[in-house]
Design a protein around this motif. Structure first.
Motif, mmCIF file in Angstrom:
data_model
loop_
_atom_site.group_PDB
_atom_site.id
_atom_site.type_symbol
_atom_site.label_atom_id
_atom_site.label_comp_id
_atom_site.label_asym_id
_atom_site.label_seq_id
_atom_site.Cartn_x
_atom_site.Cartn_y
_atom_site.Cartn_z
ATOM 1 N N GLU A 13 -37.020 54.289 -8.451
ATOM 2 C CA GLU A 13 -36.290 54.794 -7.293
ATOM 3 C C GLU A 13 -34.802 54.906 -7.592
ATOM 4 N N LEU A 14 -34.246 53.914 -8.295
ATOM 5 C CA LEU A 14 -32.832 53.954 -8.634
ATOM 6 C C LEU A 14 -32.524 55.086 -9.596
ATOM 7 N N ARG A 15 -33.437 55.353 -10.531
ATOM 8 C CA ARG A 15 -33.225 56.457 -11.477
ATOM 9 C C ARG A 15 -33.254 57.806 -10.767
ATOM 10 N N ARG A 16 -34.032 57.914 -9.680
ATOM 11 C CA ARG A 16 -34.095 59.167 -8.932
ATOM 12 C C ARG A 16 -32.921 59.334 -7.969
ATOM 13 N N GLY A 17 -32.012 58.371 -7.956
ATOM 14 C CA GLY A 17 -30.824 58.507 -7.123
ATOM 15 C C GLY A 17 -30.891 57.772 -5.806
ATOM 16 N N HIS A 18 -31.980 57.095 -5.534
ATOM 17 C CA HIS A 18 -32.086 56.337 -4.286
ATOM 18 C C HIS A 18 -31.262 55.054 -4.389
ATOM 19 N N ARG A 19 -30.787 54.588 -3.243
ATOM 20 C CA ARG A 19 -30.011 53.363 -3.224
ATOM 21 C C ARG A 19 -30.923 52.137 -3.354
ATOM 22 N N VAL A 221 -36.810 51.645 7.128
ATOM 23 C CA VAL A 221 -35.576 52.399 6.924
ATOM 24 C C VAL A 221 -34.458 51.473 6.456
ATOM 25 N N PHE A 222 -34.396 50.264 7.006
ATOM 26 C CA PHE A 222 -33.336 49.331 6.614
ATOM 27 C C PHE A 222 -33.500 48.876 5.170
ATOM 28 N N GLU A 223 -34.703 48.497 4.786
ATOM 29 C CA GLU A 223 -34.922 47.980 3.445
ATOM 30 C C GLU A 223 -35.012 49.074 2.386
ATOM 31 N N ARG A 224 -35.076 50.343 2.829
ATOM 32 C CA ARG A 224 -35.145 51.488 1.915
ATOM 33 C C ARG A 224 -36.387 51.438 1.042
ATOM 34 N N ARG A 225 -37.523 51.091 1.645
ATOM 35 C CA ARG A 225 -38.807 51.122 0.969
ATOM 36 C C ARG A 225 -39.907 51.139 2.020
ATOM 37 N N ARG A 226 -41.101 51.509 1.592
ATOM 38 C CA ARG A 226 -42.234 51.557 2.505
ATOM 39 C C ARG A 226 -42.860 50.176 2.614
ATOM 40 N N LEU A 227 -43.372 49.874 3.797
ATOM 41 C CA LEU A 227 -43.987 48.582 4.066
ATOM 42 C C LEU A 227 -45.452 48.774 4.412
#
Length: 338
Positions: A13-19, A221-227
């Motif tokens: 995810e970080l490599r794709r530009g996500h925070r 949305v807060f954690e920036r990942r799916r749960l």
């Protein structure tokens, strides 16, 4: 293995530009409380494409709740309790009072948080009215020549108390939800014989579940990942038939929302469960066929073949060998200490 896979997905995810993902614990608690109070989450297209998943595993042994009248309520309370414990009681309590349900972004917008203008205006309005009331009260009490005007004191106290009471009521609502958990609310509903027979009973339970689903969407949305909440249900084939049917009904209630992030792993013996279902009234319209009901209730059924004699012997031998190795290590450790 799961942790290594999650770490690899976070790196991707970080490599794709996500925070970087964040947590609601530590300093992140202040951030999530600020967002809960003043911002509305937005589900964007990039969020839906996130591959980074976090699984929350919950184990539910039906045998532990077999003695209660409503086994399905134990399933819902266990779910609520573990979600509350995982994220913390304070964020969930604030969400009950100030939180808002996430909405989907329009077009290709990438904004994940939108300021709640109505909440901000109401808050600033209350603070302004409170300040005006306090100012009038101070003037009526301290300024010479105005101290004798009783009406001004009454107006100042009324304005200050009315605006301050609104803030105090909001704080008390948060405190109430912090002290009284969702588990306790459901337990009170199930213990109330006066309310249990009414039509609004399941509506109340459904309302608590909907709040939980909205809260999980907010935390995504807060954690920036799916749960994904994975619930493992075991020992159901040890319970009474009517309680078995109740658990299936509770699963259907929790999964009725298409956006619900719940995954149920049901470990049962069909030869035991099917007769239990056929003894209850949930088979009406299905020709009293318990296997047909299971096929409709379970999305991905699979079976584990019965273990043969050689496999059993190998398992016993492996268990004995493991025990002998453990005893040898303990004895060797004690000898080394002496």
């Amino acid at each position: 293995f799961m942790r290594e896979e999650m770490a690899q997905r976070e790196a991707a995810e970080l490599r794709r530009g996500h925070r970087k993902p964040r947590s609601p614990h530590g300093w992140g608690l202040l951030e999530v409380l600020w967002l809960l109070a003043f911002y509305e989450p937005v589900v964007t297209e990039s969020h839906l494409r996130r591959k980074n998943l976090e699984f929350i595993f919950i184990r539910f042994s039906a045998w532990e709740f077999a003695g209660c009248d409503k086994l399905w309520a134990g399933l819902v309370t266990t779910l609520c309790h573990h979600v509350r414990q995982h994220f913390g009681a304070l964020p969930l309590s604030v969400f009950h009072v100030l939180g808002s349900r996430p909405r989907f972004a329009s077009g290709f917008s990438q904004r994940e948080w939108v300021l709640k203008k109505g909440t901000c205006l109401r808050l600033w309005g209350l603070l302004l009215v409170l300040a005006v009331g306090i100012a009038i009260l101070l003037v009526a009490l301290l300024v010479p020549g105005i101290k004798d005007h009783h009406a001004l004191k009454v107006v100042g106290s009324a304005v200050a108390s009315l605006s301050g009471s609104s803030l105090v009521l909001g704080a008390l609502s948060i405190l109430k939800n912090f002290v009284v958990s969702e588990k306790k609310k459901i337990e009170r509903l199930t213990n109330s014989e006066r309310f249990a027979g009414q039509l609004g009973f399941m509506s109340k339970i459904r309302g608590e579940v909907e709040v939980l689903v909205d809260y999980l969407a907010f935390m995504e949305v807060f954690e920036r990942r799916r749960l994904r909440v994975v619930m493992e249900i075991t020992s159901l084939d040890l319970c009474y038939p009517e309680k078995v049917a109740g658990v299936f009904n509770a699963m259907a209630t929790l999964l009725s929302d298409a956006n619900a992030p719940f995954i149920f792993l049901l470990a049962v013996d069909p030869s035991v469960i099917v007769p239990c279902l056929e003894q209850t009234g949930c088979m009406k319209g299905l020709a009293d066929n318990g296997y047909l009901y299971l096929n409709r209730a379970v999305t991905l059924p699979f079976s584990i073949p019965e273990m043969g004699a050689r496999s059993r012997l190998r398992s016993v031998a492996a268990a004995i060998q493991t025990r002998e190795d453990l005893m040898y290590r303990i004895i060797a450790g004690n000898v080394a200490k002496t």
